[in-house]
Design a protein around this motif. Structure first.
Motif, PDB file in Angstrom:
ATOM      1  N   GLU A  12      72.598  63.096  48.487  1.00  0.00           N
ATOM      2  CA  GLU A  12      72.644  63.030  49.953  1.00  0.00           C
ATOM      3  C   GLU A  12      73.742  63.955  50.488  1.00  0.00           C
ATOM      4  O   GLU A  12      73.541  64.702  51.425  1.00  0.00           O
ATOM      5  N   ILE A  13      74.913  63.908  49.818  1.00  0.00           N
ATOM      6  CA  ILE A  13      76.029  64.735  50.253  1.00  0.00           C
ATOM      7  C   ILE A  13      75.727  66.214  50.054  1.00  0.00           C
ATOM      8  O   ILE A  13      76.005  67.043  50.903  1.00  0.00           O
ATOM      9  N   ASP A  14      75.129  66.505  48.909  1.00  0.00           N
ATOM     10  CA  ASP A  14      74.883  67.910  48.609  1.00  0.00           C
ATOM     11  C   ASP A  14      73.613  68.430  49.251  1.00  0.00           C
ATOM     12  O   ASP A  14      73.233  69.563  49.039  1.00  0.00           O
ATOM     13  N   LYS A  15      72.946  67.566  49.996  1.00  0.00           N
ATOM     14  CA  LYS A  15      71.681  67.970  50.591  1.00  0.00           C
ATOM     15  C   LYS A  15      71.901  69.239  51.419  1.00  0.00           C
ATOM     16  O   LYS A  15      72.732  69.283  52.309  1.00  0.00           O
ATOM     17  N   LEU A  16      71.150  70.236  51.078  1.00  0.00           N
ATOM     18  CA  LEU A  16      71.352  71.522  51.725  1.00  0.00           C
ATOM     19  C   LEU A  16      70.402  71.681  52.912  1.00  0.00           C
ATOM     20  O   LEU A  16      69.211  71.441  52.804  1.00  0.00           O
ATOM     21  N   THR A  17      70.968  72.053  54.030  1.00  0.00           N
ATOM     22  CA  THR A  17      70.140  72.412  55.171  1.00  0.00           C
ATOM     23  C   THR A  17      70.324  73.898  55.403  1.00  0.00           C
ATOM     24  O   THR A  17      71.451  74.365  55.484  1.00  0.00           O
ATOM     25  N   GLU A  32      60.184  64.480  57.156  1.00  0.00           N
ATOM     26  CA  GLU A  32      61.374  64.390  57.993  1.00  0.00           C
ATOM     27  C   GLU A  32      61.155  63.368  59.107  1.00  0.00           C
ATOM     28  O   GLU A  32      62.017  62.556  59.415  1.00  0.00           O
ATOM     29  N   ARG A  35      61.757  60.037  57.928  1.00  0.00           N
ATOM     30  CA  ARG A  35      63.191  59.711  57.828  1.00  0.00           C
ATOM     31  C   ARG A  35      63.761  59.290  59.177  1.00  0.00           C
ATOM     32  O   ARG A  35      64.734  58.558  59.245  1.00  0.00           O
TER      33      ARG A  35
END
Lengths: 286, 420
Positions: A12-17, A32, A35
């Motif tokens: 979740e933290i490293d989720k790249l946008t 999405e 979500r």
């Protein structure tokens, strides 16, 4: 166990946008949207809560609106014009036609305006924009349910027994919602750019009502090609099917309903594509 | 340390003109597409402005980065791009983690809903999960200090209560990356202090924060490194105190005069046109350096193209660190305000007389404002001109030490033996 949980959090933290210019046509990101289901829930909830705030009669309006129309239709179209109601008591005939129609009409009108009224959201926070018109359409179902209770009361009063086919009712309801969303997406996205939409919508809806079997029976339309062309209006299939499902009047919608379903899906998909294409300029243009 | 945000050559172009009313009607669109068909001329370049161009930078995880710049420098556009409110025209940005953006407090507040309902709605809009809101609900209510009215529709709230509640929700957002725009510029001083405190807690929790503000002391308190934006480009990225110094003294003449050129676009300020702001010493000369022991004047010259009723023009005086010293208007004298309710078209000079022995030594920033109270603000420039006060000869200057404080008046002292 703990490890998987941790790695999930890490994901979740490293989720790249990635933010980059978007070009051309794209598909709505349904994952999405899922979500953001809580946001959609809260937007629907807000629309319902706010709808009849500071009115004297409150939610009674949800019933009064179709009820008063029903009285007018009964007097004019059945009483004066002597239009055939397929053998059903005219009040029940008109009221059952009005329910899906009002659901559609309110959904389209509210959704069409939703982006413009929600412009403060659009220019300040990111979320899938489709959540706004979607919530507007969904909020109408509460009004529908309230009015449906009245319909049940009317059916008991007039001694109309529901048919076996009543199980198909949710299908027609869904078809009305899909059509409303499809049209609502088109109108809302257009409205961001062209405020003409606000003036066109009332006329469009009025014309659309007379193009749907709300005040008359679809059996008036000649069989054959005319009936098939009539089905191009998805609301024709919805209204006729709705009456058939609960009152058993009219005919089982067969060819008509298939064309209506296809047309509704076409409206929804094209609406989503157009909406997605225009979405990226909403915040700059609205 | 890994990067939380990486921005490469980001740019955003806006098309202006052609849409004078702010939005298009169908007729305009048809007309312009017809024109394009027949002439094939692309949009003329003057209608295109790059709000932001060639922006590249990165932010390390846990870093608190300030962004400063004048109005129109592209700060808000940058935040909008990073929070995905609008799409860039070119370039790309990579963001690792959940972004919470606070471009405004109270986004999505509905006046008909109660405080409680709005907390849930606003929380969801800002990206909080329902469970998260439930668990922080009491904390939010306590922070906002509106517990008594939590079940009252917010349209009955005072503006202060409304802002407190709105900020309270926003302050309890816990994304990995927080993007904040000027939200501290609201509310009364007490509440601002509280917000600033909360923000500094957030900054010290190891979260990545991008912080835009005009409040230099807030920037200096919260950030260690700052980007200065100028005309859509990064002018400087440096430790905050350097960046602030650069920004405060940039584009400012050292001649004691600031002129606004007639060619600039003042359509938004019309019928008010600023002409010049001057600092004049006691001998009547333009001066960049004023002795603290001498009186001086500040002149604001402007032109009215139409008459304006109840106009007031005034000055903001601040230090180069952004601490406000005073605000004063030319209509502060109520009798004078009664007498000149309407100013007819023409050129005017509003002159403010500063007495001797008022300011402490240092560099000061003058801002100007022209407005009608609570009706319309015609023109504001908070960093119009800088000048220096020289403390030579001021009270106590026989001790060569730097005195603390913004003002340095000559105060009466006496001393005597205390009677026992």
């Amino acid at each position: 166990m703990d490890q998987t949980k941790q790695s999930l959090e890490k994901q979740e933290i490293d989720k790249l946008t990635v933010i980059r210019p978007s070009r051309g046509w794209a598909w709505i990101d349904l994952r999405e949207l899922w979500r953001y289901r809580e946001l959609i829930y809260f937007l629907v909830w807000r629309d319902i809560k706010v709808r009849y705030k500071q009115t004297l009669l409150g939610a009674a309006w949800a019933i009064l609106k179709p009820f008063l129309s029903m009285v007018i239709f009964t007097v004019i179209f059945s009483g004066l014009a002597k239009l055939d109601t397929d053998g059903a008591p005219p009040p029940v005939f008109y009221f059952s036609g009005l329910l899906p129609w009002v659901l559609f009409q309110d959904g389209v009108a509210k959704a069409g305006n939703s982006l413009v009224t929600g412009s403060s959201l659009i220019t300040k926070v990111y979320f899938p924009r489709i959540a706004i018109p979607l919530a507007s359409v969904m909020a109408g179902t509460v009004d529908f349910i309230l009015a449906f209770l009245v319909l049940i009361g009317m059916m008991i009063y007039y001694g109309v027994r529901p048919m076996q086919a009543i199980w198909t009712l949710p299908l027609f309801l869904l078809l009305a919602l899909v059509t409303a969303l499809g049209v609502g997406l088109w109108l809302s996205a257009l409205n961001v750019q062209y405020r003409d939409v606000g003036y066109v919508t009332p006329f469009l809806l009025q014309a659309w009502m007379y193009a749907s079997p709300v005040v008359y029976s679809a059996t008036l339309i000649p069989e054959g090609w005319a009936r098939i062309a009539y089905g191009l209006n998805p609301m024709a299939g919805v209204v006729q099917g709705f009456r058939w499902a609960i009152l058993g009047v009219g005919e089982p919608p067969s060819g008509l309903i298939i064309i209506s379903i296809l047309m509704a899906i076409f409206l929804l998909i094209s609406g989503m594509l157009y909406f997605k294409r225009m979405e990226r300029t909403f915040a700059d243009v609205v | 340390m890994s990067d939380a945000i990486r921005v490469e050559d980001l740019g955003k172009r806006y098309q202006i003109g052609g849409m004078p009313s702010g939005y298009r009607t169908l007729r305009d669109a048809l007309a312009s597409s017809l024109r394009r068909l027949s002439h094939r001329d692309p949009t003329p370049p003057k209608d295109i402005i790059w709000a932001l161009r060639h922006i590249s930078f990165n932010v390390e995880r846990g870093q608190v980065l300030g962004i400063i710049g004048r109005n129109g420098a592209g700060k808000s556009t940058l935040l909008k791009l990073l929070s995905r409110v609008t799409d860039p025209t070119e370039g790309r940005a990579e963001i690792y983690g959940r972004v919470g953006s606070l471009l405004e407090v109270g986004t999505g507040f509905h006046p008909e809903l109660t405080g409680r309902e709005n907390i849930y709605l606003n929380g969801a809009i800002l990206g909080m999960k329902r469970a998260e809101i439930e668990c922080k609900f009491d904390e939010i209510v306590d922070f906002s200090e509106v517990r008594k009215f939590i079940d009252t529709p917010v349209k009955r709230y005072s503006s202060g209560m409304y802002l407190r509640l709105a900020f309270a929700v926003a302050a309890h957002l816990e994304p990995e990356i927080l993007v904040v725009d000027e939200v501290l510029a609201v509310g009364d001083a007490e509440f601002q202090r509280k917000c600033l405190g909360k923000m500094s807690d957030v900054a010290h929790q190891g979260r990545t924060v991008l912080f835009v503000s005009h409040n230099m002391s807030a920037i200096m308190r919260l950030t260690e490194e700052t980007i200065v934006l100028e005309k859509g480009q990064i002018a400087l990225r440096a430790p905050t105190h350097e960046a602030v110094d650069y920004y405060m003294t940039r584009e400012m003449t050292r001649t004691g005069e600031r002129c606004w050129s007639a060619s600039d676009d003042y359509s938004t300020t019309s019928p008010f046109h600023p002409i010049a702001l001057r600092v004049v010493d006691s001998a009547g000369r333009l001066a960049d350096r004023i002795l603290s022991t001498q009186p001086f004047e500040v002149e604001f010259e402007y032109e009215l193209q139409e008459s304006i009723t109840a106009l007031r023009t005034g000055l903001y005086l601040a230090t180069s660190r952004g601490e406000v010293v005073l605000t004063s208007f030319d209509t502060d004298d109520p009798q004078r305000f009664e007498r000149i309710t309407e100013r007819s078209p023409g050129r005017y000079i509003s002159r403010c007389h500063f007495p001797a022995n008022l300011l402490n030594g240092g560099r000061f920033v003058l801002g100007v404002n022209a407005s009608t109270f609570r009706i319309r603000s015609y023109f504001t420039d908070e960093h119009a001109l800088t000048f220096t006060i020289d403390p030579t000869g001021s009270p106590g200057s026989h001790w060569p030490e730097r005195r603390r404080g913004l003002i340095r008046p000559a105060l009466e002292w006496d001393f005597s033996e205390a009677a026992l």
